[in-house]
Design a protein around this motif. Sequence first.
Motif, PDB file in Angstrom:
ATOM      1  N   ILE A 349     -32.077  83.168 -13.028  1.00 57.00           N
ATOM      2  CA  ILE A 349     -32.987  84.181 -12.704  1.00 57.00           C
ATOM      3  C   ILE A 349     -33.905  84.471 -13.660  1.00 57.00           C
ATOM      4  O   ILE A 349     -35.067  84.741 -13.483  1.00 57.00           O
ATOM      5  CB  ILE A 349     -32.039  85.538 -12.443  1.00 57.00           C
ATOM      6  N   ILE A 350     -33.795  83.793 -15.011  1.00 54.73           N
ATOM      7  CA  ILE A 350     -34.573  84.136 -16.116  1.00 54.73           C
ATOM      8  C   ILE A 350     -36.087  83.122 -15.652  1.00 54.73           C
ATOM      9  O   ILE A 350     -36.981  83.890 -15.881  1.00 54.73           O
ATOM     10  CB  ILE A 350     -34.176  83.614 -17.269  1.00 54.73           C
ATOM     11  N   PRO A 351     -36.082  82.179 -15.205  1.00 54.57           N
ATOM     12  CA  PRO A 351     -37.079  81.267 -14.718  1.00 54.57           C
ATOM     13  C   PRO A 351     -38.038  82.020 -13.754  1.00 54.57           C
ATOM     14  O   PRO A 351     -39.131  82.191 -13.763  1.00 54.57           O
ATOM     15  CB  PRO A 351     -36.579  79.861 -14.107  1.00 54.57           C
ATOM     16  N   LYS A 352     -37.328  82.795 -12.862  1.00 50.34           N
ATOM     17  CA  LYS A 352     -38.059  83.792 -11.838  1.00 50.34           C
ATOM     18  C   LYS A 352     -38.765  84.608 -12.567  1.00 50.34           C
ATOM     19  O   LYS A 352     -39.906  84.902 -12.173  1.00 50.34           O
ATOM     20  CB  LYS A 352     -37.070  84.317 -11.028  1.00 50.34           C
ATOM     21  N   LEU A 353     -38.239  85.333 -13.644  1.00 47.01           N
ATOM     22  CA  LEU A 353     -38.968  86.476 -14.381  1.00 47.01           C
ATOM     23  C   LEU A 353     -40.172  85.784 -15.118  1.00 47.01           C
ATOM     24  O   LEU A 353     -41.341  86.312 -15.027  1.00 47.01           O
ATOM     25  CB  LEU A 353     -38.152  87.127 -15.225  1.00 47.01           C
ATOM     26  N   LEU A 354     -39.801  84.810 -15.838  1.00 47.71           N
ATOM     27  CA  LEU A 354     -40.989  84.135 -16.316  1.00 47.71           C
ATOM     28  C   LEU A 354     -42.300  83.552 -15.343  1.00 47.71           C
ATOM     29  O   LEU A 354     -43.457  83.715 -15.856  1.00 47.71           O
ATOM     30  CB  LEU A 354     -40.519  83.070 -17.351  1.00 47.71           C
ATOM     31  N   LYS A 355     -41.902  83.117 -14.341  1.00 44.62           N
ATOM     32  CA  LYS A 355     -42.814  82.776 -13.366  1.00 44.62           C
ATOM     33  C   LYS A 355     -43.721  83.676 -12.896  1.00 44.62           C
ATOM     34  O   LYS A 355     -44.967  83.870 -12.765  1.00 44.62           O
ATOM     35  CB  LYS A 355     -42.225  81.972 -12.408  1.00 44.62           C
ATOM     36  N   GLU A 356     -43.112  84.984 -12.609  1.00 42.01           N
ATOM     37  CA  GLU A 356     -43.733  86.098 -12.108  1.00 42.01           C
ATOM     38  C   GLU A 356     -44.448  86.627 -13.209  1.00 42.01           C
ATOM     39  O   GLU A 356     -45.619  86.986 -12.846  1.00 42.01           O
ATOM     40  CB  GLU A 356     -42.494  87.178 -11.871  1.00 42.01           C
ATOM     41  N   ALA A 357     -44.126  86.746 -14.406  1.00 40.29           N
ATOM     42  CA  ALA A 357     -44.989  87.403 -15.679  1.00 40.29           C
ATOM     43  C   ALA A 357     -46.109  86.305 -15.743  1.00 40.29           C
ATOM     44  O   ALA A 357     -46.912  87.042 -16.262  1.00 40.29           O
ATOM     45  CB  ALA A 357     -44.037  87.357 -16.706  1.00 40.29           C
ATOM     46  N   SER A 358     -46.040  85.077 -15.627  1.00 38.80           N
ATOM     47  CA  SER A 358     -47.334  84.362 -15.895  1.00 38.80           C
ATOM     48  C   SER A 358     -48.311  84.152 -14.661  1.00 38.80           C
ATOM     49  O   SER A 358     -49.425  84.393 -14.916  1.00 38.80           O
ATOM     50  CB  SER A 358     -46.524  82.883 -15.778  1.00 38.80           C
ATOM     51  N   GLU A 359     -47.695  84.511 -13.305  1.00 35.75           N
ATOM     52  CA  GLU A 359     -48.491  84.594 -12.235  1.00 35.75           C
ATOM     53  C   GLU A 359     -49.198  85.846 -12.423  1.00 35.75           C
ATOM     54  O   GLU A 359     -50.573  85.836 -11.868  1.00 35.75           O
ATOM     55  CB  GLU A 359     -47.714  84.299 -11.057  1.00 35.75           C
ATOM     56  N   GLU A 360     -48.596  86.743 -12.721  1.00 30.36           N
ATOM     57  CA  GLU A 360     -49.442  88.060 -12.821  1.00 30.36           C
ATOM     58  C   GLU A 360     -50.296  88.301 -14.084  1.00 30.36           C
ATOM     59  O   GLU A 360     -51.238  89.230 -14.101  1.00 30.36           O
ATOM     60  CB  GLU A 360     -48.354  89.308 -13.192  1.00 30.36           C
ATOM     61  N   GLY A 361     -50.292  87.178 -14.870  1.00 37.52           N
ATOM     62  CA  GLY A 361     -51.403  87.360 -16.167  1.00 37.52           C
ATOM     63  C   GLY A 361     -50.741  88.208 -17.195  1.00 37.52           C
ATOM     64  O   GLY A 361     -51.055  88.361 -18.147  1.00 37.52           O
ATOM     65  N   LEU A 362     -49.403  88.513 -17.082  1.00 36.04           N
ATOM     66  CA  LEU A 362     -48.670  89.572 -17.896  1.00 36.04           C
ATOM     67  C   LEU A 362     -48.374  88.604 -19.220  1.00 36.04           C
ATOM     68  O   LEU A 362     -48.696  89.095 -20.338  1.00 36.04           O
ATOM     69  CB  LEU A 362     -47.446  89.973 -17.451  1.00 36.04           C
ATOM     70  N   ILE A 363     -47.910  87.588 -19.128  1.00 35.63           N
ATOM     71  CA  ILE A 363     -47.775  86.464 -19.983  1.00 35.63           C
ATOM     72  C   ILE A 363     -48.749  85.502 -20.353  1.00 35.63           C
ATOM     73  O   ILE A 363     -48.525  84.724 -19.354  1.00 35.63           O
ATOM     74  CB  ILE A 363     -46.130  85.955 -20.323  1.00 35.63           C
ATOM     75  N   SER A 364     -49.341  85.242 -21.281  1.00 34.68           N
ATOM     76  CA  SER A 364     -50.551  84.160 -21.104  1.00 34.68           C
ATOM     77  C   SER A 364     -49.972  82.928 -21.611  1.00 34.68           C
ATOM     78  O   SER A 364     -48.861  82.650 -22.006  1.00 34.68           O
ATOM     79  CB  SER A 364     -51.420  84.555 -22.241  1.00 34.68           C
ATOM     80  N   SER A 365     -50.674  82.095 -21.168  1.00 38.54           N
ATOM     81  CA  SER A 365     -50.597  80.365 -21.277  1.00 38.54           C
ATOM     82  C   SER A 365     -50.032  80.286 -22.569  1.00 38.54           C
ATOM     83  O   SER A 365     -48.903  79.655 -23.004  1.00 38.54           O
ATOM     84  CB  SER A 365     -51.457  79.615 -20.816  1.00 38.54           C
ATOM     85  N   SER A 366     -50.845  80.839 -23.656  1.00 40.17           N
ATOM     86  CA  SER A 366     -50.657  80.374 -24.775  1.00 40.17           C
ATOM     87  C   SER A 366     -49.268  81.175 -25.606  1.00 40.17           C
ATOM     88  O   SER A 366     -48.597  80.487 -26.259  1.00 40.17           O
ATOM     89  CB  SER A 366     -51.850  80.896 -25.793  1.00 40.17           C
TER      90      SER A 366
END
Length: 718
Positions: A349-366
Amino acid sequence: MASPKNEGFLTDQQREVLKIAVQNAEVLSSSPKSPSKISPRSPTTSLREHHHKNAVGGRAPAVGGGLRHVRRSHSGKFVKVKKDGAGGKGTWGKLLDTDSDSRLDRNDPNYDSGEEPYELVGSAVSSPFDDYKKSVVMIIEEYFTTGDVELAATELRDLGSEEYHRYFVKRLVSMAMDRHDKEKEMASVLLSALYSDVISSTQISQGFVMLLEAVDDLALDIPDAVDLLALFIARAVVDEILPPAFLTRAKRTFSDSSKGLQVIETAEKSYLSAPHHAELVERRWGGTTHITVEEVKKKVSELLREYIENGDTAEACRCIRELGLPFFHHEVVKRALVLAMENAVSESIIPKLLKEASEEGLISSSQMTKGFSRLTESLDDLSLDIPSAKSLFENLLQKAASEGWLDPSFINSAGVNGDIGGEDYEKLRKYKEEIVTIIHEYFLSDDIPELIRSLQDLSLPQYNPVFIKKLITLAMDRKNREKEMASVLLSALSMDFFSTEDIVNGFIMLLESAEDTALDILDASNELALFLARAVIDDVLFPLNLEEISGKLPPNCSGSETVHVARSLVSARHAGERLLRCWGGGTGWAVEDAKDKITKLLEEYETGGDVGEACQCIRDLGMPFFNHEVVKKALVMAMEKKNDRLLDLLQECFGEGLITINQMTKGFSRVRDGLDDLALDIPDAEEKFRSYVDRARNGSWLLPSFAVAAPSPDAVAK
């Protein structure tokens, strides 16, 4: 005579005087705006008054003379001026007169602003740096008022002058030093927030160097500037935005009497050396409504644990957003990945959270890349608790890149820096557990032969560099006694049990992980430099090995700086004596004392001593693991003194079993490796050494594998 009705009537003589006066007024006037003609009424009236006064006094004005020094004032009156033409009150003054007293009277009823002289007003040209300085002061003031970290970060980023950010660091800290504890805490929090994302680590370091250079000036306005700046530096080290090596590097740039050096020493001794220093430093200013770095880490751990329990991705994203610390999202990524590797539930489930946060722009690429990068650096230690850490991490890398929430280019640049690439992790984990126990027992017993037997029982020579890394790491976290014992043990193990290549690789592994080690051991960089320098003095490493180690490290890394410091220590005057005592001695035997005793017994034997007595002295040393030093010194002394009698002693020692074939081979190997240096003082050193090798082979003193020529590094690796 003119009648009273015709007061304006002038005689010819008076008209001539008036003409001359008008000409003089036009020539001597220094005002570019003065009128070219005189009003007919004013001069005649003034002239009449002047003439009248002269008449009363019984003196008639001379033609052209009585009015030669008469000038017209701004009020329209004629007044008598000084003989040199400088004028009096209300006059123009002499030609080109620049006296500041000669000014227009703005209170005069007849004042005309048009008579003011032209004045050129210069306009200073502002440089980009001047504009930057003005802007950052406003940003800092606003931040101290609002406490909005994100706003300050955005405004500083929008300035677009990254090359000047070191000045922001200096200005922020210096302004906070002159304020209350609340602002000091806010300044530390802001620096931690801006680190890496907005302000690079280099700019942070340069900013603190500028503060150290300016502390003398700061002390004029802030009496306790030295202590305050020391606390800011200690806080920066605790918050991991300044490496502990910064103190060592900065210390070399200041004189003994400078306040900058006082700041560094105060930071080291008063703050960073105290028990529980991290907690004390973080709470020194009493804290504020702003959370500290440690509190952020706790909140991140809590929200991730809650997410694993309930699986609510939206709620977890909301909690991450409410942290209000986008510059710290790399910590979310790192901790999430660790949880994903610890158990199967998290892994799904952790990859799901990180993917969602990335797609929302919550966690930036850098921030995502930075989180993966940080985990890569600590993967070695993580593998001790999670044996399959490497394979799990590689799976996460591939998944993140394929799903688009990690830049695929990171995979090419991210090497999984295991101690021994490709080895079975379970085997390595057990080895590390075993050697930790062995090293702890050695620190308690000081029994080198027993430690060597324990390593021989493990029979895993491919992990020798891992042992060296663990030995020095454990010693650095202990007292000087253990550090001395570690250096002594390295000398005992070198080449008899460990090859030079093993030791070089061990130090490379230490230096590659120096930044991580510094998080737990504040003075790790300086301690490592001392271990390296001591290894050279003890002949465990050769000076050329330092160059080899440096060449295998990434450029401009902290490990390269540590090697540079080690070279400086070795090249200093009386380096040998100082480095042999760098740990203050220990309960273990001292290498230098052993060397002195060996030299004396060999000299005594060479001058006609008894071979039996010499063997007894060697036996009394009680250091069979150090007998290779007897062999080395005996061979060198035989070359220098041209006395082959010393070889008879070696023959006797081997025959009695006093010096083993391993120790004998090690001694010959050390002389062989140093032949180039010996040849500078002993021209025929190589020829003599070959003859000694022939004699040793005839007497079976040497292992069959011994070669007269030193093997290449590639051959050793194979």
